[in-house]
Design an enzyme around this catalytic site. Structure first.
Site, PDB file in Angstrom:
ATOM      1  N   ASN A 105     -86.750 -73.190 -21.839  1.00 24.60           N
ATOM      2  CA  ASN A 105     -86.559 -73.063 -20.394  1.00 24.60           C
ATOM      3  C   ASN A 105     -87.365 -71.925 -19.776  1.00 24.60           C
ATOM      4  O   ASN A 105     -87.619 -71.923 -18.573  1.00 24.60           O
ATOM      5  CB  ASN A 105     -85.069 -72.861 -20.109  1.00 24.60           C
ATOM      6  CG  ASN A 105     -84.789 -72.515 -18.667  1.00 24.60           C
ATOM      7  OD1 ASN A 105     -84.884 -73.361 -17.777  1.00 24.60           O
ATOM      8  ND2 ASN A 105     -84.450 -71.254 -18.407  1.00 24.60           N
ATOM      9  N   SER A 162     -91.184 -79.654 -14.696  1.00 31.38           N
ATOM     10  CA  SER A 162     -91.033 -79.658 -13.239  1.00 31.38           C
ATOM     11  C   SER A 162     -91.669 -80.934 -12.696  1.00 31.38           C
ATOM     12  O   SER A 162     -92.563 -81.519 -13.332  1.00 31.38           O
ATOM     13  CB  SER A 162     -91.732 -78.439 -12.634  1.00 31.38           C
ATOM     14  OG  SER A 162     -91.898 -78.574 -11.238  1.00 31.38           O
ATOM     15  N   TYR A 187     -99.438 -73.359 -12.268  1.00 33.97           N
ATOM     16  CA  TYR A 187     -98.059 -73.697 -12.624  1.00 33.97           C
ATOM     17  C   TYR A 187     -97.943 -75.187 -12.932  1.00 33.97           C
ATOM     18  O   TYR A 187     -97.345 -75.580 -13.946  1.00 33.97           O
ATOM     19  CB  TYR A 187     -97.123 -73.328 -11.467  1.00 33.97           C
ATOM     20  CG  TYR A 187     -95.676 -73.694 -11.685  1.00 33.97           C
ATOM     21  CD1 TYR A 187     -94.856 -72.899 -12.476  1.00 33.97           C
ATOM     22  CD2 TYR A 187     -95.131 -74.828 -11.086  1.00 33.97           C
ATOM     23  CE1 TYR A 187     -93.519 -73.236 -12.683  1.00 33.97           C
ATOM     24  CE2 TYR A 187     -93.802 -75.170 -11.279  1.00 33.97           C
ATOM     25  CZ  TYR A 187     -93.002 -74.372 -12.074  1.00 33.97           C
ATOM     26  OH  TYR A 187     -91.680 -74.709 -12.277  1.00 33.97           O
ATOM     27  N   ALA A 212    -100.293 -77.163 -13.942  1.00 32.01           N
ATOM     28  CA  ALA A 212    -101.008 -77.423 -15.198  1.00 32.01           C
ATOM     29  C   ALA A 212    -100.151 -77.053 -16.403  1.00 32.01           C
ATOM     30  O   ALA A 212    -100.094 -77.794 -17.397  1.00 32.01           O
ATOM     31  CB  ALA A 212    -102.312 -76.646 -15.224  1.00 32.01           C
ATOM     32  N   SER A 213     -99.464 -75.912 -16.308  1.00 33.96           N
ATOM     33  CA  SER A 213     -98.619 -75.475 -17.428  1.00 33.96           C
ATOM     34  C   SER A 213     -97.457 -76.434 -17.638  1.00 33.96           C
ATOM     35  O   SER A 213     -97.100 -76.764 -18.774  1.00 33.96           O
ATOM     36  CB  SER A 213     -98.104 -74.055 -17.189  1.00 33.96           C
ATOM     37  OG  SER A 213     -97.155 -74.011 -16.137  1.00 33.96           O
ATOM     38  N   LYS A 214     -96.864 -76.902 -16.562  1.00 30.24           N
ATOM     39  CA  LYS A 214     -95.736 -77.818 -16.670  1.00 30.24           C
ATOM     40  C   LYS A 214     -96.189 -79.219 -17.095  1.00 30.24           C
ATOM     41  O   LYS A 214     -95.465 -79.937 -17.781  1.00 30.24           O
ATOM     42  CB  LYS A 214     -94.976 -77.877 -15.345  1.00 30.24           C
ATOM     43  CG  LYS A 214     -94.262 -76.573 -14.991  1.00 30.24           C
ATOM     44  CD  LYS A 214     -93.205 -76.208 -16.020  1.00 30.24           C
ATOM     45  CE  LYS A 214     -92.379 -75.010 -15.623  1.00 30.24           C
ATOM     46  NZ  LYS A 214     -91.303 -74.702 -16.584  1.00 30.24           N
TER      47      LYS A 214
END
Length: 277
Positions: free
Chosen positions: A120, A172, A185, A187-189
């Site tokens: 998380n 997300s 963000y 891209a990371s998710k």
């Protein structure tokens, strides 16, 4: 088990049958869950804290990972323990492999096994890509994606040995659809989503399920970058006309961690009030 049977007989002696049956079933459930261990990263507040609280209520032993929110994490763990439940906090920057190893070792030393891993931990930014620094980009990718890979790699080794496990990754809706001003963000998710699907294929043979929750807008500190007018505008874009409560994400996580979801793996489940239909 003998204790449970004795209690059942005792209650049956002094109460009505329906109450006795309900009581007996509840004790069986608690007995089954009392040895379950869940490790939740980024669990000092927000969605992570809501999940930790719910899992503890359901009889899980909870490892609360945090990095910077030490006061909140310790106070939160104490609050859970004051209710007769079990939770241990541990500080670790899990984007760093050595600290991730220490976290897993801590969980195994104290509880002996890990049944559920919930990845998380994460941070966000709200900037145009051209305004982002290289340092901020690296930090966000490390905190959101690399940390998920680190803990999954380490816990998966243990779960393979024990022959079962549940891994939940928190992504997300921006990982699915992208968001302007949140490109890194997103891209990371998005990476977490692809990683979830790949790991579900890798670990299925070992009776380990890997799933992903993709929340929409949730009432957490991540909304602090918006003013009230911006929040109201955002809310109007959601068919259910409200933001999610962290407890709603926690309930979905509890289901995916349970035996009821044993035939579900490699899935990305949106919980966004109809934001994207």
């Amino acid at each position: 088990m003998l204790i449970i049977i004795f209690l059942f007989m005792f209650v049956n002696e002094y109460s009505n049958l329906q109450y006795s049956i309900d009581f007996f079933i509840k004790l069986l459930y608690i007995n089954r869950m009392e040895n379950k261990v869940v490790l939740i990263t980024g669990a000092a507040k927000g969605i992570g804290a809501s999940m930790a609280e719910l899992f503890a209520q359901k009889g899980y032993k909870v490892v609360i990972n945090y990095n910077k929110s030490e006061m909140e994490a310790v106070a939160f763990a104490n609050k859970i323990c004051a209710k007769g439940q079990i939770a241990l906090p541990f500080k670790a920057d899990i984007s760093k492999n050595e600290q991730a190893e220490q976290l897993i070792a801590f969980a195994l030393k104290n509880f002996g096994h890990i049944d559920v891993l919930i990845n998380n931990a994460g941070i966000s930014t709200n900037k145009l890509l051209v305004d982002e620094s290289y340092e901020n980009i690296t930090q966000l990718i490390n905190n959101n994606l690399v940390s998920t890979i680190n803990t999954t790699r380490l816990v998966a080794k243990h779960m393979i040995t024990q022959g079962q496990g549940k891994i939940l990754n928190i992504s997300s809706i921006w990982g699915l659809y992208g968001a302007s001003n949140e490109s890194v963000y997103s891209a990371s998710k998005g990476g977490i989503i692809a990683f979830t699907k790949a790991m579900a294929k890798e670990l299925a043979y070992n009776n380990i399920t890997v799933n992903c929750i993709a929340p929409g807008v949730v009432e957490t500190d991540m909304l602090n970058c918006y003013n009230q007018k911006e929040k109201e505008t955002l809310k109007q874009e959601i068919p259910l006309n409200r933001f999610a409560n962290p407890s709603e994400i926690a309930e979905l996580a509890l289901f995916l961690a349970s035996e009821k979801s044993d035939y579900i793996t490699g899935q990305v489940i949106q919980i966004d009030g109809g934001f994207y239909i």
